[in-house]
Every structure is written in structure tokens, then in C-alpha cells.
Write a protein that holds these residues in place. Sequence first.
Motif, PDB file in Angstrom:
ATOM      1  N   LEU A 150      40.769  -4.332  42.075  1.00 29.08           N
ATOM      2  CA  LEU A 150      40.618  -4.957  43.395  1.00 29.08           C
ATOM      3  C   LEU A 150      39.561  -6.056  43.342  1.00 29.08           C
ATOM      4  N   PHE A 151      38.439  -5.819  42.628  1.00 25.74           N
ATOM      5  CA  PHE A 151      37.394  -6.826  42.481  1.00 25.74           C
ATOM      6  C   PHE A 151      37.923  -8.060  41.753  1.00 25.74           C
ATOM      7  N   VAL A 152      38.690  -7.836  40.677  1.00 26.22           N
ATOM      8  CA  VAL A 152      39.251  -8.963  39.928  1.00 26.22           C
ATOM      9  C   VAL A 152      40.211  -9.764  40.813  1.00 26.22           C
ATOM     10  N   VAL A 153      41.047  -9.090  41.567  1.00 23.48           N
ATOM     11  CA  VAL A 153      42.004  -9.787  42.451  1.00 23.48           C
ATOM     12  C   VAL A 153      41.253 -10.555  43.525  1.00 23.48           C
ATOM     13  N   ILE A 154      40.257  -9.924  44.163  1.00 23.54           N
ATOM     14  CA  ILE A 154      39.489 -10.605  45.220  1.00 23.54           C
ATOM     15  C   ILE A 154      38.732 -11.787  44.632  1.00 23.54           C
ATOM     16  N   SER A 155      38.154 -11.608  43.428  1.00 21.19           N
ATOM     17  CA  SER A 155      37.431 -12.706  42.770  1.00 21.19           C
ATOM     18  C   SER A 155      38.390 -13.856  42.467  1.00 21.19           C
ATOM     19  N   ALA A 156      39.572 -13.546  42.002  1.00 25.55           N
ATOM     20  CA  ALA A 156      40.554 -14.585  41.690  1.00 25.55           C
ATOM     21  C   ALA A 156      40.968 -15.318  42.959  1.00 25.55           C
ATOM     22  N   VAL A 157      41.180 -14.571  44.035  1.00 27.97           N
ATOM     23  CA  VAL A 157      41.560 -15.198  45.315  1.00 27.97           C
ATOM     24  C   VAL A 157      40.430 -16.070  45.814  1.00 27.97           C
ATOM     25  N   LEU A 158      39.178 -15.583  45.770  1.00 28.43           N
ATOM     26  CA  LEU A 158      38.040 -16.375  46.211  1.00 28.43           C
ATOM     27  C   LEU A 158      37.868 -17.623  45.345  1.00 28.43           C
ATOM     28  N   PHE A 159      38.038 -17.447  44.032  1.00 29.05           N
ATOM     29  CA  PHE A 159      37.930 -18.592  43.131  1.00 29.05           C
ATOM     30  C   PHE A 159      39.009 -19.627  43.466  1.00 29.05           C
ATOM     31  N   PHE A 160      40.207 -19.147  43.688  1.00 36.55           N
ATOM     32  CA  PHE A 160      41.301 -20.055  44.025  1.00 36.55           C
ATOM     33  C   PHE A 160      41.021 -20.772  45.355  1.00 36.55           C
ATOM     34  N   ILE A 161      40.518 -20.017  46.346  1.00 31.75           N
ATOM     35  CA  ILE A 161      40.208 -20.645  47.659  1.00 31.75           C
ATOM     36  C   ILE A 161      39.087 -21.656  47.501  1.00 31.75           C
ATOM     37  N   LEU A 162      38.036 -21.324  46.750  1.00 35.71           N
ATOM     38  CA  LEU A 162      36.924 -22.266  46.553  1.00 35.71           C
ATOM     39  C   LEU A 162      37.397 -23.499  45.776  1.00 35.71           C
ATOM     40  N   TYR A 163      38.236 -23.295  44.796  1.00 38.05           N
ATOM     41  CA  TYR A 163      38.757 -24.415  44.028  1.00 38.05           C
ATOM     42  C   TYR A 163      39.564 -25.345  44.926  1.00 38.05           C
ATOM     43  N   ARG A 164      40.433 -24.777  45.740  1.00 41.01           N
ATOM     44  CA  ARG A 164      41.246 -25.598  46.650  1.00 41.01           C
ATOM     45  C   ARG A 164      40.359 -26.305  47.666  1.00 41.01           C
ATOM     46  N   LYS A 165      39.383 -25.601  48.177  1.00 42.63           N
ATOM     47  CA  LYS A 165      38.500 -26.212  49.166  1.00 42.63           C
ATOM     48  C   LYS A 165      37.692 -27.339  48.533  1.00 42.63           C
ATOM     49  N   ASN A 166      37.214 -27.159  47.318  1.00 46.25           N
ATOM     50  CA  ASN A 166      36.452 -28.193  46.622  1.00 46.25           C
ATOM     51  C   ASN A 166      37.347 -29.397  46.321  1.00 46.25           C
ATOM     52  N   LYS A 167      38.565 -29.152  45.911  1.00 46.66           N
ATOM     53  CA  LYS A 167      39.493 -30.239  45.623  1.00 46.66           C
ATOM     54  C   LYS A 167      39.820 -31.004  46.907  1.00 46.66           C
ATOM     55  N   LEU A 168      40.008 -30.304  47.982  1.00 46.40           N
ATOM     56  CA  LEU A 168      40.303 -30.933  49.271  1.00 46.40           C
ATOM     57  C   LEU A 168      39.118 -31.744  49.735  1.00 46.40           C
ATOM     58  N   MET A 169      37.923 -31.266  49.503  1.00 47.65           N
ATOM     59  CA  MET A 169      36.746 -32.011  49.932  1.00 47.65           C
ATOM     60  C   MET A 169      36.568 -33.264  49.090  1.00 47.65           C
ATOM     61  N   LYS A 170      36.894 -33.209  47.815  1.00 45.76           N
ATOM     62  CA  LYS A 170      36.759 -34.387  46.975  1.00 45.76           C
ATOM     63  C   LYS A 170      37.778 -35.444  47.375  1.00 45.76           C
ATOM     64  N   SER A 171      38.926 -34.996  47.767  1.00 45.86           N
ATOM     65  CA  SER A 171      39.939 -35.974  48.154  1.00 45.86           C
ATOM     66  C   SER A 171      39.603 -36.613  49.502  1.00 45.86           C
ATOM     67  N   LYS A 172      38.866 -35.997  50.362  1.00 40.82           N
ATOM     68  CA  LYS A 172      38.493 -36.582  51.647  1.00 40.82           C
ATOM     69  C   LYS A 172      37.218 -37.369  51.580  1.00 40.82           C
ATOM     70  N   GLU A 173      36.498 -37.307  50.538  1.00 37.57           N
ATOM     71  CA  GLU A 173      35.243 -38.032  50.413  1.00 37.57           C
ATOM     72  C   GLU A 173      35.504 -39.538  50.380  1.00 37.57           C
ATOM     73  N   PRO A 174      34.711 -40.302  51.083  1.00 36.79           N
ATOM     74  CA  PRO A 174      34.896 -41.768  51.005  1.00 36.79           C
ATOM     75  C   PRO A 174      34.414 -42.260  49.671  1.00 36.79           C
ATOM     76  N   GLN A 175      35.164 -43.164  49.157  1.00 45.01           N
ATOM     77  CA  GLN A 175      34.826 -43.702  47.862  1.00 45.01           C
ATOM     78  C   GLN A 175      33.884 -44.873  48.069  1.00 45.01           C
ATOM     79  N   SER A 176      32.780 -44.802  47.463  1.00 44.56           N
ATOM     80  CA  SER A 176      31.809 -45.894  47.556  1.00 44.56           C
ATOM     81  C   SER A 176      31.595 -46.450  46.197  1.00 44.56           C
ATOM     82  N   GLY A 177      31.166 -47.577  46.172  1.00 47.93           N
ATOM     83  CA  GLY A 177      30.885 -48.243  44.943  1.00 47.93           C
ATOM     84  C   GLY A 177      31.988 -49.222  44.574  1.00 47.93           C
ATOM     85  N   ILE A 178      31.720 -49.940  43.532  1.00 42.37           N
ATOM     86  CA  ILE A 178      32.635 -50.983  43.096  1.00 42.37           C
ATOM     87  C   ILE A 178      33.436 -50.444  41.948  1.00 42.37           C
ATOM     88  N   LYS A 179      34.659 -50.883  42.060  1.00 45.72           N
ATOM     89  CA  LYS A 179      35.556 -50.472  40.999  1.00 45.72           C
ATOM     90  C   LYS A 179      35.687 -51.587  40.033  1.00 45.72           C
TER      91      LYS A 179
END
Length: 181
Positions: A150-179
Motif C-alpha cells: 500500500l505504501f509503494v502504491v501510494i508513493s507511486a501515485v503521489l510521485f506521479f501526481i507531483l510529476y504531473r503537477k510539476n510538468k504542468l507548472m513548467k508548461s504554464k511558466e512564462p518564458q523570459s529571456g532571449i532565445k
Amino acid sequence: MMRKAILFTLLFGSLISVSFAQDSSAYELQRNKINVMLAERSTRFGQYDESLNARTGIFGFQTKRDIKNSNEILRQIAINDNNIFTELKVLLDYKDLQFQQVKSNVDNSQLRIDSYKKTIRDLQVKNDELLEYNQKISKSTNYLQLLLALFVVISAVLFFILYRKNKLMKSKEPQSGIKVL
């Protein structure tokens, strides 16, 4: 410890059987001795009957010497009877000794049997306790495995949720700087 007890029992039993064999042979020797004495008694009675019929006197009467001879044979028979009684007493003492040894062996064997029964009972109780303890450990191990899974499953679910949330936050971040291309 159990080996020592078994070894002691075997050694003690062999010593008793050796002494019993010696007593048995002494008993047989004593019986043979009494049988010889009884045969000698029978022979002397035959001699006594002959001496009573012996009539060496004038006109077929017994003489004083014939009567003394008969009395001497009768005295020897009485002495032999006394010896037979003495030897029978020894024989009965052997028999009593053998009886006491057998009784002692029976008592000793009964004590050993009772001790074995008690040991078996104690071992059965201990075995039941160990089986019960093993079942408790098995149940707790099953619970621990379930909690770990149960701990491994909950950890995997939490890891997956945090990963998705982090990826979603990176995609919404405004890009600054010069390309630089």
C-alpha cells in the motif's frame, strides 16, 4: 542432555542385566546342588530300608550292630535333611532377591515411562505454543507486506501526481529571456 540421559539409561540397564544373569546362574547352581542332595537322600533311604531288613544275628534276628548301622544311616539322613533345608533357605533368598530386582526394574521402568510421558506432553505443549506463535508472526508478516505494498502504491501515485503537477507548472511558466537561434 537427552543423549546423556539415554546413554545413562542404556548403561544402567546393561549393568542390571549382567547382575541378573549372574544371580540367575547362581540360582541354577543352587538348584542343582539341592537336587544332588535330594538324590543322595533317596539313596540313603534305600540303604536304610536294606539295613532294616538286614538280619545278621542268630535265627535271623537283628544284631546290635545292625541296629547301630540303621541308626547311623538315619542320622545321616537327618543331617542331609538339615543341609537341604539350609540350602533351600539360600535358594529362597535368591528367589527373593530376584523378585526384588524385578520389582525394582519394574518401578524404575515405570518412572522412566512416566518421565517420557511428561516430556512428550511438555514437548507437545511447546510445539502448540510455537505453532500459535508462528501463525501470529505469519499474520503480522502478511499485514506488513500489505502495508508495504500500500505504501509503494501510494508513493507511486503521489510521485506521479507531483510529476504531473510539476510538468504542468513548467508548461504554464512564462518564458523570459532571449532565445538564441
